[in-house]
Design an enzyme around this catalytic site. Sequence first.
Site, PDB file in Angstrom:
ATOM      1  N   ASP A  81       0.861  -1.179   0.000  1.00 42.55           N
ATOM      2  CA  ASP A  81       0.000   0.000   0.000  1.00 42.55           C
ATOM      3  C   ASP A  81       0.906   1.241   0.000  1.00 42.55           C
ATOM      4  O   ASP A  81       2.124   1.154   0.124  1.00 42.55           O
ATOM      5  CB  ASP A  81      -0.936  -0.024   1.223  1.00 42.55           C
TER       6      ASP A  81
ATOM      7  N   GLU B 110     -10.579   6.502   4.839  1.00 44.68           N
ATOM      8  CA  GLU B 110      -9.587   5.873   5.706  1.00 44.68           C
ATOM      9  C   GLU B 110      -9.675   6.380   7.150  1.00 44.68           C
ATOM     10  O   GLU B 110     -10.757   6.519   7.712  1.00 44.68           O
ATOM     11  CB  GLU B 110      -8.189   6.014   5.088  1.00 44.68           C
TER      12      GLU B 110
END
Length: 625
Positions: A306, A512
């Site tokens: 990521d 997020e």
Amino acid sequence: MARIPIFLMALVLFWGAIAEAEYVKYKDPKQPLNVRIEDLMKRMTLEEKIGQMTQIDRSVASAEVMKKYFIGSVLSGGGSVPSKQASAETWIKMVNDFQNGSLSTRLGIPMIYGIDAVHGHNNVYKATIFPHNIGLGATRDPELVKRIGAATALEVRATGIPYVFAPCIAVCRDPRWGRCYESYSEDPKIVQAMTEIVPGLQGDIPAGSLKGVPFVSGKTKVAACAKHYVGDGGTTDGINENNTVISRHVLLSIHMPGYYNSIIKGVSTVMVSYSSWNGVKMHANRDLVTGFLKNTLRFRGFVISDWQGIDRITSPPHANYSFSIQAGITAGIDMIMVPYNYTEFIDGLTYLVKNNFIPMSRIDDAVKRILRVKFVMNLFENPYADDSLVNQLGSQEHRELAREAVRKSLVLLKNGESADNPLLPLPKNASKILVAGSHADNLGYQCGGWTIEWQGLSGNNLTIGTTILTAIKNTVDPSTEVVHKENPDSQFVKSGEFSYAIVVVGEPPYAETNGDSMNLTIAEPGPSTIQNVCGTVKCVVVIVSGRPLVIQPYMNSMDALVAAWLPGTEGQGVADVVFGDYGFTGRLSRTWFKTVDQLPMNVGDRYYDPLFPFGFGLTTKPIKA
């Protein structure tokens, strides 16, 4: 027998040698895949191999950088665009400029450009924005999700991009998690069913193909990425990037099944999660990345980190980058999303290999996997983007598909005090109606996070779409007066003589960690809008949110309640169902709690006392015109 002059023979031999030099197996699409990979691998230097393992953001990329460092991949992070409201042609030119640099290297290995396309081509102006995954889970319609994958692939390819960081196949077990809307369901079976988006994005794998081998069927499809491996939806208290504390059995039975299905369907890449499992960072978990994903599940595509994922192996992030590189690469990550300071990564990895901290066999495994995906995608034969698909971006056909998805995703939670006296569907020919609430006329709120910018936006000028208010106006009888007031007081409502009211409230956009919430309340002034309006006139409340919210205190004042999730650009789908052109069919893909004190609470738990259980959803019949 005539004698051939020596100079002629020399000429024949010379041209033969030239022809042989020009023929290289890796450039020949007729050669088997593994032959091409092996031929190219044996020609590559360590520098070229490490370049392939490096992914950088477009903001630090250029043709010169691609050429000098042999960079294997470029990405757009959330909101990283060539220019504000850039056209498809502008995107294509940018991608091809970077590709020019890659193709001018010694071996001419094409780069692969990746972008988040988590609910349509979400970074791009004018793209169709589909409902977020939580809404798609409520449709229970894998075939619809497959069509959405195909439409998304066309829109991404319209801008010259061949690779998407989607789908998110997280199993969200706690709605306090800021990424819960990226999850189709708390139930792994629904998540497994929705992996049909993978063949939507990539194409159906041919019958008889090897399981686990990546597959992308040509220039209208994109390479997909199953994420985030593994357990990202199970963290303690739903805190993003936190620790998932569960047994191996629970990890494999709840969080892994979506990966089995994605790999069987030929998914090209898998992205590793920021989260930990029982205290071990996934980016450093060799047992699960190499041992389970690569060796047990026989995944043959490449594993990608990521964004700055290896940096976060240490706390604080980037505290010991050399250690992080070693831990991440040794765990089995093949491509590192750096994304900015690529020279530090390249120098660090080069040092670790040259000094035998990382074996050459690990580098070769990574590069073979990256090349396998590039060959499978025909990037060597078709490295450049063209403008043949630009008309697919935000096409009417895709908007109609998104509208269908909105209709099927809506969940009707309450409809009148009794089944004998329902409020919905609403009549279109009322004399005067009130539309209230912060989310009624706000396209940005309707789309949520991961829309044009990473955290999403407020307002109506971010992209092209239809707000719920506009959809209502489009749907009611021309003689109906529609009054819009965002937060009216009760006196205004009392004096208005409204036939009924539609109140649209919910959460502002987030993505997020910014979305992590311990209280899960409707954003102010939503609660007061509900009380002012619903205490005075018949009302339907539409909740626009990425997850269930606290609504029990307001239930008695509402006549009807609709969960609309984050519907995207096509708000017309909401009006289609509220006014009865179509019936309500959606069912909760998540448990709707009474109070946050109950969380986490999922279907099948021993103590299960929800406000609305998993699978709940009232239905209505369409009104025949």
